[in-house]
Design a protein around this motif. Sequence first.
Motif, mmCIF file in Angstrom:
data_model
loop_
_atom_site.group_PDB
_atom_site.id
_atom_site.type_symbol
_atom_site.label_atom_id
_atom_site.label_comp_id
_atom_site.label_asym_id
_atom_site.label_seq_id
_atom_site.Cartn_x
_atom_site.Cartn_y
_atom_site.Cartn_z
ATOM 1 N N MET A 14 -9.098 3.059 -5.180
ATOM 2 C CA MET A 14 -7.780 2.885 -4.619
ATOM 3 C C MET A 14 -6.714 2.841 -5.720
ATOM 4 S SD MET A 14 -6.144 2.283 -1.734
ATOM 5 C CE MET A 14 -4.970 1.293 -0.924
ATOM 6 N N LEU A 15 -7.005 2.110 -6.804
ATOM 7 C CA LEU A 15 -6.061 1.997 -7.907
ATOM 8 C C LEU A 15 -5.810 3.366 -8.533
ATOM 9 C CD1 LEU A 15 -4.326 0.217 -9.732
ATOM 10 C CD2 LEU A 15 -6.334 -0.107 -11.163
ATOM 11 N N ASN A 16 -6.881 4.157 -8.714
ATOM 12 C CA ASN A 16 -6.715 5.473 -9.316
ATOM 13 C C ASN A 16 -5.870 6.391 -8.442
ATOM 14 O OD1 ASN A 16 -8.021 4.829 -11.629
ATOM 15 N ND2 ASN A 16 -9.951 5.809 -11.071
ATOM 16 N N ARG A 17 -6.064 6.323 -7.126
ATOM 17 C CA ARG A 17 -5.256 7.148 -6.221
ATOM 18 C C ARG A 17 -3.786 6.765 -6.312
ATOM 19 N NH1 ARG A 17 -7.811 7.041 -0.583
ATOM 20 N NH2 ARG A 17 -9.826 6.807 -1.529
ATOM 21 N N ARG A 18 -3.554 5.471 -6.385
ATOM 22 C CA ARG A 18 -2.176 4.995 -6.499
ATOM 23 C C ARG A 18 -1.574 5.432 -7.829
ATOM 24 N NH1 ARG A 18 0.680 0.468 -8.409
ATOM 25 N NH2 ARG A 18 2.455 -0.055 -7.110
ATOM 26 N N ALA A 19 -2.337 5.287 -8.899
ATOM 27 C CA ALA A 19 -1.852 5.689 -10.222
ATOM 28 C C ALA A 19 -1.603 7.195 -10.272
ATOM 29 C CB ALA A 19 -2.849 5.270 -11.304
ATOM 30 N N GLN A 20 -2.482 7.969 -9.644
ATOM 31 C CA GLN A 20 -2.291 9.428 -9.604
ATOM 32 C C GLN A 20 -1.037 9.781 -8.820
ATOM 33 O OE1 GLN A 20 -4.123 12.132 -11.100
ATOM 34 N NE2 GLN A 20 -2.176 13.020 -10.495
ATOM 35 N N ALA A 21 -0.835 9.118 -7.693
ATOM 36 C CA ALA A 21 0.358 9.380 -6.880
ATOM 37 C C ALA A 21 1.630 9.009 -7.649
ATOM 38 C CB ALA A 21 0.282 8.597 -5.570
ATOM 39 N N MET A 22 1.586 7.908 -8.359
ATOM 40 C CA MET A 22 2.744 7.508 -9.150
ATOM 41 C C MET A 22 3.002 8.508 -10.274
ATOM 42 S SD MET A 22 2.342 3.367 -9.204
ATOM 43 C CE MET A 22 3.704 3.125 -10.320
ATOM 44 N N THR A 23 1.921 8.989 -10.905
ATOM 45 C CA THR A 23 2.054 9.986 -11.973
ATOM 46 C C THR A 23 2.681 11.264 -11.430
ATOM 47 O OG1 THR A 23 0.155 9.058 -13.136
ATOM 48 C CG2 THR A 23 0.762 11.303 -13.702
ATOM 49 N N ASP A 24 2.240 11.688 -10.273
ATOM 50 C CA ASP A 24 2.824 12.880 -9.643
ATOM 51 C C ASP A 24 4.295 12.665 -9.318
ATOM 52 O OD1 ASP A 24 0.359 14.118 -9.840
ATOM 53 O OD2 ASP A 24 -0.185 13.742 -7.741
ATOM 54 N N PHE A 25 4.626 11.469 -8.836
ATOM 55 C CA PHE A 25 6.013 11.166 -8.515
ATOM 56 C C PHE A 25 6.871 11.138 -9.782
ATOM 57 C CE2 PHE A 25 9.355 8.109 -6.932
ATOM 58 C CZ PHE A 25 9.988 9.052 -6.135
#
Length: 158
Positions: free
Chosen positions: A1-12
């Motif tokens: 879950m943390l990695n998905r959130r971090a990936q989404a933030m990186t994309d943003f």
Amino acid sequence: MLNRRAQAMTDFVWTLAQRGDVERAAALAETISDPDYYGQAMNRVIKALTSSGDLLRAETLARTITDSNRDVVAMATLAEAVARHGDLNRAESLARSITNPDFKVDALTAVADHADHARASRIIAELLSAGEWLKPLPVIAKIAPAAVIAIADEILAS
């Protein structure tokens, strides 16, 4: 879950940086706790900053990255951008500060590509003496096309 959130933030972060909202992108990148995603996000901000010509801010951010895999990417990106903008002494210094040999070769090749003939020849000669010839080949073709032809002739003759 943390990695998905971090990936989404990186994309943003990348989206914000591409749209020119670099301050917001950098601030958002600072909130990413995962070192890999933090480095990725900051590299995207640095890329946007170098594209817009804000090299001082890009260098400041590049120096905040402590992950050794990500800081070399940032410094190589920065060295190439600084060379492209004509500050070859600083670009070469940044390139030489890179500890990863592959990224160092890339950065030095980029500096040589933007340098005058004498500097380019010196850098390329150094890379060749270290056994690197493939990556700097396009620059060699630019500064000494006859050398590339001689190399090709030699390879084809064997």
